[in-house]
Design a protein around this motif. Structure first.
Motif, PDB file in Angstrom:
ATOM      1  N   VAL A 199       0.833  -1.201   0.000  1.00  0.00           N
ATOM      2  CA  VAL A 199       0.000   0.000   0.000  1.00  0.00           C
ATOM      3  C   VAL A 199       0.869   1.253   0.000  1.00  0.00           C
ATOM      4  O   VAL A 199       0.554   2.244  -0.666  1.00  0.00           O
ATOM      5  N   GLY A 200       1.972   1.205   0.737  1.00  0.00           N
ATOM      6  CA  GLY A 200       2.869   2.353   0.772  1.00  0.00           C
ATOM      7  C   GLY A 200       3.450   2.679  -0.590  1.00  0.00           C
ATOM      8  O   GLY A 200       3.598   3.854  -0.949  1.00  0.00           O
ATOM      9  N   ASN A 201       3.769   1.667  -1.380  1.00  0.00           N
ATOM     10  CA  ASN A 201       4.289   1.911  -2.734  1.00  0.00           C
ATOM     11  C   ASN A 201       3.244   2.591  -3.618  1.00  0.00           C
ATOM     12  O   ASN A 201       3.588   3.436  -4.453  1.00  0.00           O
ATOM     13  N   MET A 202       1.965   2.230  -3.439  1.00  0.00           N
ATOM     14  CA  MET A 202       0.900   2.919  -4.162  1.00  0.00           C
ATOM     15  C   MET A 202       0.885   4.399  -3.802  1.00  0.00           C
ATOM     16  O   MET A 202       0.770   5.274  -4.675  1.00  0.00           O
ATOM     17  N   ALA A 203       1.020   4.689  -2.503  1.00  0.00           N
ATOM     18  CA  ALA A 203       1.007   6.080  -2.047  1.00  0.00           C
ATOM     19  C   ALA A 203       2.205   6.855  -2.574  1.00  0.00           C
ATOM     20  O   ALA A 203       2.075   8.014  -2.984  1.00  0.00           O
ATOM     21  N   LEU A 204       3.370   6.221  -2.588  1.00  0.00           N
ATOM     22  CA  LEU A 204       4.571   6.901  -3.075  1.00  0.00           C
ATOM     23  C   LEU A 204       4.478   7.195  -4.571  1.00  0.00           C
ATOM     24  O   LEU A 204       4.970   8.228  -5.035  1.00  0.00           O
ATOM     25  N   ARG A 205       3.859   6.299  -5.311  1.00  0.00           N
ATOM     26  CA  ARG A 205       3.693   6.544  -6.755  1.00  0.00           C
ATOM     27  C   ARG A 205       2.818   7.767  -7.023  1.00  0.00           C
ATOM     28  O   ARG A 205       2.959   8.427  -8.059  1.00  0.00           O
ATOM     29  N   LEU A 206       1.916   8.059  -6.093  1.00  0.00           N
ATOM     30  CA  LEU A 206       1.026   9.215  -6.254  1.00  0.00           C
ATOM     31  C   LEU A 206       1.561  10.461  -5.553  1.00  0.00           C
ATOM     32  O   LEU A 206       0.869  11.470  -5.473  1.00  0.00           O
ATOM     33  N   ASP A 207       2.795  10.389  -5.042  1.00  0.00           N
ATOM     34  CA  ASP A 207       3.415  11.526  -4.365  1.00  0.00           C
ATOM     35  C   ASP A 207       2.544  11.992  -3.198  1.00  0.00           C
ATOM     36  O   ASP A 207       2.111  13.155  -3.138  1.00  0.00           O
ATOM     37  N   CYS A 208       2.300  11.107  -2.258  1.00  0.00           N
ATOM     38  CA  CYS A 208       1.438  11.420  -1.120  1.00  0.00           C
ATOM     39  C   CYS A 208       2.039  12.533  -0.271  1.00  0.00           C
ATOM     40  O   CYS A 208       3.255  12.686  -0.186  1.00  0.00           O
ATOM     41  N   GLN A 209       1.155  13.333   0.325  1.00  0.00           N
ATOM     42  CA  GLN A 209       1.573  14.462   1.147  1.00  0.00           C
ATOM     43  C   GLN A 209       0.782  14.485   2.450  1.00  0.00           C
ATOM     44  O   GLN A 209      -0.293  13.911   2.547  1.00  0.00           O
ATOM     45  N   LYS A 210       1.320  15.162   3.432  1.00  0.00           N
ATOM     46  CA  LYS A 210       0.605  15.373   4.692  1.00  0.00           C
ATOM     47  C   LYS A 210      -0.422  16.494   4.529  1.00  0.00           C
ATOM     48  O   LYS A 210      -0.208  17.390   3.708  1.00  0.00           O
ATOM     49  N   PRO A 211      -1.488  16.472   5.327  1.00  0.00           N
ATOM     50  CA  PRO A 211      -1.907  15.458   6.286  1.00  0.00           C
ATOM     51  C   PRO A 211      -2.344  14.161   5.596  1.00  0.00           C
ATOM     52  O   PRO A 211      -3.084  14.182   4.611  1.00  0.00           O
ATOM     53  N   LEU A 212      -1.877  13.044   6.138  1.00  0.00           N
ATOM     54  CA  LEU A 212      -2.189  11.725   5.617  1.00  0.00           C
ATOM     55  C   LEU A 212      -3.163  11.045   6.573  1.00  0.00           C
ATOM     56  O   LEU A 212      -2.888  10.912   7.761  1.00  0.00           O
ATOM     57  N   ILE A 213      -4.297  10.623   6.032  1.00  0.00           N
ATOM     58  CA  ILE A 213      -5.362  10.033   6.843  1.00  0.00           C
ATOM     59  C   ILE A 213      -5.528   8.566   6.466  1.00  0.00           C
ATOM     60  O   ILE A 213      -5.549   8.219   5.281  1.00  0.00           O
ATOM     61  N   PHE A 214      -5.672   7.722   7.475  1.00  0.00           N
ATOM     62  CA  PHE A 214      -5.842   6.285   7.290  1.00  0.00           C
ATOM     63  C   PHE A 214      -7.257   5.914   7.729  1.00  0.00           C
ATOM     64  O   PHE A 214      -7.645   6.152   8.863  1.00  0.00           O
ATOM     65  N   CYS A 215      -8.039   5.332   6.808  1.00  0.00           N
ATOM     66  CA  CYS A 215      -9.403   4.939   7.141  1.00  0.00           C
ATOM     67  C   CYS A 215      -9.673   3.519   6.651  1.00  0.00           C
ATOM     68  O   CYS A 215      -8.812   2.862   6.082  1.00  0.00           O
ATOM     69  N   GLY A 216     -10.905   3.064   6.875  1.00  0.00           N
ATOM     70  CA  GLY A 216     -11.242   1.672   6.596  1.00  0.00           C
ATOM     71  C   GLY A 216     -11.082   0.852   7.865  1.00  0.00           C
ATOM     72  O   GLY A 216     -10.420   1.255   8.834  1.00  0.00           O
ATOM     73  N   GLY A 217     -11.680  -0.331   7.883  1.00  0.00           N
ATOM     74  CA  GLY A 217     -11.641  -1.166   9.071  1.00  0.00           C
ATOM     75  C   GLY A 217     -10.250  -1.536   9.528  1.00  0.00           C
ATOM     76  O   GLY A 217      -9.992  -1.679  10.732  1.00  0.00           O
ATOM     77  N   VAL A 218      -9.312  -1.671   8.585  1.00  0.00           N
ATOM     78  CA  VAL A 218      -7.942  -2.058   8.933  1.00  0.00           C
ATOM     79  C   VAL A 218      -7.227  -0.949   9.707  1.00  0.00           C
ATOM     80  O   VAL A 218      -6.213  -1.194  10.370  1.00  0.00           O
ATOM     81  N   ALA A 219      -7.751   0.275   9.663  1.00  0.00           N
ATOM     82  CA  ALA A 219      -7.133   1.376  10.407  1.00  0.00           C
ATOM     83  C   ALA A 219      -7.201   1.152  11.923  1.00  0.00           C
ATOM     84  O   ALA A 219      -6.487   1.812  12.680  1.00  0.00           O
ATOM     85  N   HIS A 220      -8.043   0.213  12.369  1.00  0.00           N
ATOM     86  CA  HIS A 220      -8.074  -0.141  13.789  1.00  0.00           C
ATOM     87  C   HIS A 220      -6.824  -0.931  14.197  1.00  0.00           C
ATOM     88  O   HIS A 220      -6.551  -1.068  15.388  1.00  0.00           O
ATOM     89  N   ASN A 221      -6.107  -1.452  13.206  1.00  0.00           N
ATOM     90  CA  ASN A 221      -4.926  -2.265  13.470  1.00  0.00           C
ATOM     91  C   ASN A 221      -3.702  -1.353  13.617  1.00  0.00           C
ATOM     92  O   ASN A 221      -3.187  -0.814  12.642  1.00  0.00           O
ATOM     93  N   SER A 222      -3.235  -1.180  14.857  1.00  0.00           N
ATOM     94  CA  SER A 222      -2.143  -0.250  15.122  1.00  0.00           C
ATOM     95  C   SER A 222      -0.825  -0.685  14.493  1.00  0.00           C
ATOM     96  O   SER A 222       0.045   0.140  14.219  1.00  0.00           O
ATOM     97  N   ALA A 223      -0.678  -1.992  14.243  1.00  0.00           N
ATOM     98  CA  ALA A 223       0.554  -2.470  13.626  1.00  0.00           C
ATOM     99  C   ALA A 223       0.639  -2.060  12.158  1.00  0.00           C
ATOM    100  O   ALA A 223       1.720  -1.749  11.644  1.00  0.00           O
ATOM    101  N   VAL A 224      -0.502  -2.056  11.460  1.00  0.00           N
ATOM    102  CA  VAL A 224      -0.512  -1.588  10.070  1.00  0.00           C
ATOM    103  C   VAL A 224      -0.199  -0.099  10.039  1.00  0.00           C
ATOM    104  O   VAL A 224       0.577   0.378   9.201  1.00  0.00           O
ATOM    105  N   GLN A 225      -0.792   0.664  10.951  1.00  0.00           N
ATOM    106  CA  GLN A 225      -0.500   2.098  11.027  1.00  0.00           C
ATOM    107  C   GLN A 225       0.985   2.344  11.233  1.00  0.00           C
ATOM    108  O   GLN A 225       1.605   3.160  10.531  1.00  0.00           O
ATOM    109  N   LYS A 226       1.579   1.642  12.190  1.00  0.00           N
ATOM    110  CA  LYS A 226       3.007   1.821  12.485  1.00  0.00           C
ATOM    111  C   LYS A 226       3.863   1.460  11.279  1.00  0.00           C
ATOM    112  O   LYS A 226       4.815   2.189  10.930  1.00  0.00           O
ATOM    113  N   ALA A 227       3.537   0.354  10.609  1.00  0.00           N
ATOM    114  CA  ALA A 227       4.327  -0.080   9.456  1.00  0.00           C
ATOM    115  C   ALA A 227       4.210   0.914   8.303  1.00  0.00           C
ATOM    116  O   ALA A 227       5.194   1.185   7.599  1.00  0.00           O
TER     117      ALA A 227
END
Length: 260
Positions: A199-227
């Motif tokens: 997922v991070g590679n997808m974001a980098l290809r689109l030149d992601c910028q802050k503020p960056l928001i994480f949503c969806g059910g998987v956002a409850h998983n703190s390990a995915v957020q940290k990674a």
């Protein structure tokens, strides 16, 4: 005036009830194989819970994996991309990048600085890797409750390298690692890092910028957020109910269309 947004996802169906642009109530239910029934049932439940009649709902907007279902409620439909973008902006008006990881797909959405509309997006909806379903399958293979999978991953000091991004092959790979004596927490950490890489590679290809928001059910998983934060080298913000942004955005768009 009351408005309802319904997000029919592959794993869960969500409904948000709005009055004058403010959240009144919401529901989250497990999706069934019949998306039409899932949408109808959650609609009936949320209006009954709030002592409303169908006629009191000004507009209903559908989004999500099952949005093309016909609920026969004169509903309208909106894409997941538009719905999540609008829902996130309810909490974070200055959001520039959105990562949404759901049950069957993952998306990266870029929002225009000037217009606050969707500028670009990329979606992975052809492969389960990088989705909530991927995590569910892997947690089951390791015999770990999905609710505890992220916490287990965070206990690792030496994450295993998971080379396969295919769900079927990755499952075989982790079973092999476990059989050779690898620790569950190290395998779990490797799996979370593999999701963040994809997922991070997808974001980098689109030149992601802050503020960056994480949503969806998987956002409850703190390990995915940290990674993801480590992969992208930036802090991530999460809405109060990250799995609701699609339904919320659909309801807001319905309200805005009606009120101008």
């Amino acid at each position: 005036m009351f408005f309802i947004g319904i997000d029919i996802g592959s794993l869960t169906t969500k409904a948000v009830l709005l009055k004058n642009g403010e959240i009144v109530d919401f529901l989250i239910e497990r999706s069934t194989y019949n998306f039409q029934d899932s949408g109808k049932e959650i609609f009936c439940k949320i209006i009954q819970k709030n002592n409303l009649q169908k006629e009191q709902i000004q507009k209903i907007m559908l989004t999500g994996y099952g949005r093309h279902s016909n609920l026969k409620l004169n509903e309208e439909k909106i894409t997941e991309i538009s719905a999540h973008a609008r829902g996130v902006q309810y909490y974070f008006p200055k959001a520039k990048t959105i990562i949404d990881i759901g049950g069957q797909d993952s998306k990266v959405i870029i929002i225009s600085k000037k217009s606050k509309n969707v500028l670009d997006f990329q979606m992975n909806d052809k492969c389960a890797a990088g989705t909530g379903r991927f995590l569910e399958v892997m947690a089951k293979a390791l015999q770990v409750p999905i609710e505890q999978f992220g916490e287990l991953s965070l206990k690792s000091d030496n994450p295993e390298n998971i080379s396969s991004m295919c769900t079927v092959f990755a499952e075989s790979e982790i079973i092999g690692l476990f059989a050779r004596g690898a620790k569950k927490e190290d395998i779990a950490a490797g799996l979370h890092q593999s999701i963040a890489k994809r997922v991070g590679n997808m974001a980098l290809r689109l030149d992601c910028q802050k503020p960056l928001i994480f949503c969806g059910g998987v956002a409850h998983n703190s390990a995915v957020q940290k990674a993801l934060e480590e992969k992208l080298n930036m802090k991530i913000k999460i809405p109060p109910q990250p799995e609701l942004t699609g339904a919320l955005g659909a309801a807001l768009i319905a309200w805005e269309k009606e009120t101008g």
